[in-house]
Design a protein around this motif. Sequence first.
Motif, PDB file in Angstrom:
ATOM      1  N   HIS A 194     -55.551 -39.278  -7.403  1.00 31.62           N
ATOM      2  CA  HIS A 194     -56.552 -39.635  -8.413  1.00 31.62           C
ATOM      3  C   HIS A 194     -55.969 -40.619  -9.433  1.00 31.62           C
ATOM      4  N   ILE A 195     -54.713 -40.400  -9.811  1.00 30.47           N
ATOM      5  CA  ILE A 195     -54.066 -41.304 -10.774  1.00 30.47           C
ATOM      6  C   ILE A 195     -53.961 -42.704 -10.194  1.00 30.47           C
ATOM      7  N   VAL A 196     -53.568 -42.792  -8.929  1.00 27.70           N
ATOM      8  CA  VAL A 196     -53.444 -44.106  -8.285  1.00 27.70           C
ATOM      9  C   VAL A 196     -54.809 -44.787  -8.181  1.00 27.70           C
ATOM     10  N   LYS A 197     -55.849 -44.014  -7.886  1.00 30.51           N
ATOM     11  CA  LYS A 197     -57.201 -44.583  -7.817  1.00 30.51           C
ATOM     12  C   LYS A 197     -57.623 -45.141  -9.180  1.00 30.51           C
ATOM     13  N   ALA A 198     -57.240 -44.465 -10.251  1.00 28.14           N
ATOM     14  CA  ALA A 198     -57.551 -44.965 -11.594  1.00 28.14           C
ATOM     15  C   ALA A 198     -56.900 -46.317 -11.824  1.00 28.14           C
ATOM     16  N   ILE A 199     -55.647 -46.455 -11.369  1.00 29.11           N
ATOM     17  CA  ILE A 199     -54.940 -47.732 -11.530  1.00 29.11           C
ATOM     18  C   ILE A 199     -55.596 -48.822 -10.694  1.00 29.11           C
ATOM     19  N   LYS A 200     -56.033 -48.478  -9.504  1.00 25.53           N
ATOM     20  CA  LYS A 200     -56.718 -49.462  -8.660  1.00 25.53           C
ATOM     21  C   LYS A 200     -57.977 -49.988  -9.356  1.00 25.53           C
ATOM     22  N   ASN A 201     -58.702 -49.103 -10.007  1.00 18.06           N
ATOM     23  CA  ASN A 201     -59.898 -49.538 -10.749  1.00 18.06           C
ATOM     24  C   ASN A 201     -59.522 -50.360 -11.978  1.00 18.06           C
ATOM     25  N   MET A 202     -58.351 -50.047 -12.572  1.00 19.41           N
ATOM     26  CA  MET A 202     -57.880 -50.846 -13.698  1.00 19.41           C
ATOM     27  C   MET A 202     -57.557 -52.262 -13.246  1.00 19.41           C
ATOM     28  N   GLN A 203     -57.027 -52.384 -12.037  1.00 24.55           N
ATOM     29  CA  GLN A 203     -56.750 -53.713 -11.478  1.00 24.55           C
ATOM     30  C   GLN A 203     -58.036 -54.532 -11.332  1.00 24.55           C
ATOM     31  N   LEU A 204     -59.109 -53.849 -10.949  1.00 27.55           N
ATOM     32  CA  LEU A 204     -60.394 -54.537 -10.778  1.00 27.55           C
ATOM     33  C   LEU A 204     -61.026 -54.884 -12.123  1.00 27.55           C
ATOM     34  N   LEU A 205     -60.768 -54.058 -13.128  1.00 26.49           N
ATOM     35  CA  LEU A 205     -61.353 -54.291 -14.446  1.00 26.49           C
ATOM     36  C   LEU A 205     -60.643 -55.399 -15.219  1.00 26.49           C
ATOM     37  N   GLN A 206     -59.331 -55.529 -15.008  1.00 27.13           N
ATOM     38  CA  GLN A 206     -58.519 -56.400 -15.855  1.00 27.13           C
ATOM     39  C   GLN A 206     -58.958 -57.869 -15.895  1.00 27.13           C
ATOM     40  N   PRO A 207     -59.275 -58.524 -14.758  1.00 24.54           N
ATOM     41  CA  PRO A 207     -59.489 -59.980 -14.793  1.00 24.54           C
ATOM     42  C   PRO A 207     -60.481 -60.470 -15.841  1.00 24.54           C
ATOM     43  N   ASN A 208     -61.583 -59.742 -16.041  1.00 23.05           N
ATOM     44  CA  ASN A 208     -62.604 -60.199 -16.982  1.00 23.05           C
ATOM     45  C   ASN A 208     -62.517 -59.516 -18.342  1.00 23.05           C
ATOM     46  N   LEU A 209     -61.588 -58.549 -18.473  1.00 23.17           N
ATOM     47  CA  LEU A 209     -61.580 -57.729 -19.686  1.00 23.17           C
ATOM     48  C   LEU A 209     -61.222 -58.534 -20.929  1.00 23.17           C
ATOM     49  N   LYS A 210     -60.083 -59.200 -20.910  1.00 19.45           N
ATOM     50  CA  LYS A 210     -59.665 -59.949 -22.104  1.00 19.45           C
ATOM     51  C   LYS A 210     -60.533 -61.171 -22.327  1.00 19.45           C
ATOM     52  N   ASN A 226     -83.229 -58.128 -19.449  1.00 19.60           N
ATOM     53  CA  ASN A 226     -84.671 -58.344 -19.504  1.00 19.60           C
ATOM     54  C   ASN A 226     -85.067 -59.212 -20.696  1.00 19.60           C
ATOM     55  N   LYS A 227     -84.327 -59.033 -21.807  1.00 12.49           N
ATOM     56  CA  LYS A 227     -84.608 -59.837 -23.005  1.00 12.49           C
ATOM     57  C   LYS A 227     -83.940 -61.213 -22.933  1.00 12.49           C
ATOM     58  N   LYS A 228     -83.231 -61.443 -21.829  1.00  8.95           N
ATOM     59  CA  LYS A 228     -82.516 -62.704 -21.624  1.00  8.95           C
ATOM     60  C   LYS A 228     -81.449 -62.954 -22.694  1.00  8.95           C
ATOM     61  N   GLU A 229     -80.939 -61.852 -23.288  1.00  2.00           N
ATOM     62  CA  GLU A 229     -79.843 -61.974 -24.248  1.00  2.00           C
ATOM     63  C   GLU A 229     -78.502 -62.072 -23.522  1.00  2.00           C
ATOM     64  N   LEU A 230     -78.507 -61.710 -22.241  1.00  4.23           N
ATOM     65  CA  LEU A 230     -77.340 -61.894 -21.385  1.00  4.23           C
ATOM     66  C   LEU A 230     -77.790 -62.571 -20.104  1.00  4.23           C
ATOM     67  N   SER A 231     -76.927 -63.437 -19.585  1.00 10.09           N
ATOM     68  CA  SER A 231     -77.244 -64.093 -18.314  1.00 10.09           C
ATOM     69  C   SER A 231     -77.058 -63.112 -17.167  1.00 10.09           C
ATOM     70  N   VAL A 232     -77.608 -63.464 -16.018  1.00  7.50           N
ATOM     71  CA  VAL A 232     -77.449 -62.616 -14.835  1.00  7.50           C
ATOM     72  C   VAL A 232     -75.975 -62.462 -14.493  1.00  7.50           C
ATOM     73  N   GLN A 233     -75.219 -63.542 -14.584  1.00  9.77           N
ATOM     74  CA  GLN A 233     -73.795 -63.510 -14.259  1.00  9.77           C
ATOM     75  C   GLN A 233     -73.039 -62.585 -15.199  1.00  9.77           C
ATOM     76  N   ASN A 234     -73.328 -62.727 -16.516  1.00 13.27           N
ATOM     77  CA  ASN A 234     -72.648 -61.865 -17.493  1.00 13.27           C
ATOM     78  C   ASN A 234     -73.068 -60.411 -17.354  1.00 13.27           C
ATOM     79  N   SER A 235     -74.344 -60.201 -17.049  1.00 14.97           N
ATOM     80  CA  SER A 235     -74.832 -58.830 -16.870  1.00 14.97           C
ATOM     81  C   SER A 235     -74.166 -58.168 -15.675  1.00 14.97           C
TER      82      SER A 235
END
Length: 595
Positions: free
Chosen positions: A454-470, A539-548
């Motif tokens: 489970h710990i390793v799976k959490a890190i794998k998801n962190m790897q996926l989250l990191q690129p767009n986070l900062k 729906n309010k178009k306050e975020l683009s489809v890509q950003n959403s």
Amino acid sequence: MFQKYLIPLCIIAIIYLVSTSDALTNVSAGLAILLFGMLSLGSGFRAFNGGFLENLLTTSTNTALKSVTFGAVATAIMQSSSLVSVLSISFVSASLLSLAQGIGVMFGANLGNSAGSWLIAGVSGMKISALALPLIVGGVLFNFQSTKTAKGVGQILIGIGFFFLGVGYIKDGFEEYKEIVDFSQYSMEGIQGVLLFVGLGALMTAIVQSSHATLTIVISALATGSMTYENALAATLGTSVGGVVTAIVASLSTNIDGKRLAIANCIFNFLIVAIVIVTFDYFVWVNTALASLIGLSEESVLRIAVFHTLFNLVGVVILLPFIPKIALLLEKIMKEKDSQVDRPLYINDAIVQYQDTALLALEHEVRHLYDNAFELITHTLGFSRVDIKGGRDIHEVLKENIWAKEDVDVEVFYMKKIKVLFNAILDFATRAQTYTNTQAYVSKFALLTSSSRHIVKAIKNMQLLQPNLKKNSLSKNQILASEYNELRVQLALLLRNVHGIITDQDMHPEEAIIKLKTQKKAFKQMDKSSILYIESLLNKKELSVQNSTSLLNAVGFSHNIAKELINAMIQIQETYIEESQGGSETANGVNTIEE
């Protein structure tokens, strides 16, 4: 190709050389039988470990005197300083004993080892083959029983029987062929003789890895006149030098504390040997006086046992008050090498067969893995561990320092500090399960293995989250930045809450599990709320489809990180709960976790 056959060829050569001499055949056969007996004896006592020896070791060593006493008594009973030494090194390495406690046990083991010399010297004047063979027969019969206890008794009886039989063969070899096996031709007086036979005793002990075997040879040689009294005393002293090899070898696979303990054992043995060599004539005089006082004749080989006890007792008396200082000195001198690649701190090959010790060490190692994951996730979120573990409002921390200056390379960190531990945990847990037939232990080992996954799976998801986070948390789009920063805050708060739960020593495991599940449900609800809010922004178009889409993915990764970390900590807590209270179990022994 040659190396593959080197050891078999050496063994064949040794067999041939031994067979060329009746004297060597008898003595070597006795030595082999004695060593086999020692192995069987150790196996028999291991069958009784079931937590008893480990629990006794951790509860009977809270003072230096108790540590020494335990080491002496345990070694005297089991006739195996090697077993006690290996256990001590393993316990210190796994942080189950302090270094000072381990040093005390090791010092005591040296003293307890002298009980073997009394046994060997005592039976050397008896016809013990008549006793040895019935013990072996009885041991074999016990060994055919189905229960672990009966098999353990059988191994102990077989061990004692072969021990006696080996002593008998060695004694007979020296009696029948004393002209051939004659150490007296190398007899020397003065310091040269002392050094020569100390070296001889050390070499024999280092080769056969058994001071008992060397003592048997020395006592048999003295009894037949093949070795002079003073040379025999010097050779007995040498067994202490050769005996450190076992502890050194056992420490090679342990962490720095295990290595410190092995060095402490060297300090004890080398120091007392140096003292005795310098004052050898005085020790011989005292030994002779003590032997006469207890009624031993000049021809009695029990004087060897008196000497063995004497110098070990002197060593304990001299060094006992300095045990804490020795521990501090070793901690100061022997520093852990600073390496970017992490390695297991608690699990090692020496403890894999002791189910209670292995389970506790594995739990510590999984927590070590979690600590590394905690560090990685914290830094990837842009916080420090002080920020998470402290009491300050996370939103305020975020405002003061919206992002850490240095980026974390998740992939490199994973390879150096996560994967290496995970692989070691899986390997250790798999091997540990082969040493227990108890389903409760198998289930707990499986739980800890699952927790590490489970710990390793959490890190794998962190790897996926990191690129767009900062990038997105610093976006000029204030709504997008605000949502990403809120994700960071929520994960940071989750880490803080989980840390508070798992470090609360007064909290019962069942209560901890309930609180952890509450955290998981709360984060899941926030996840659902975030998805609905993101959809409304789209729906309010306050975020683009890509950003959403990017934000929805980030929310999903964050939820997975939270879920996996909490599941990991729940399973660690479940290992503390008795099997009858542990809830439903899956087919492989792992308690099911409500998602």
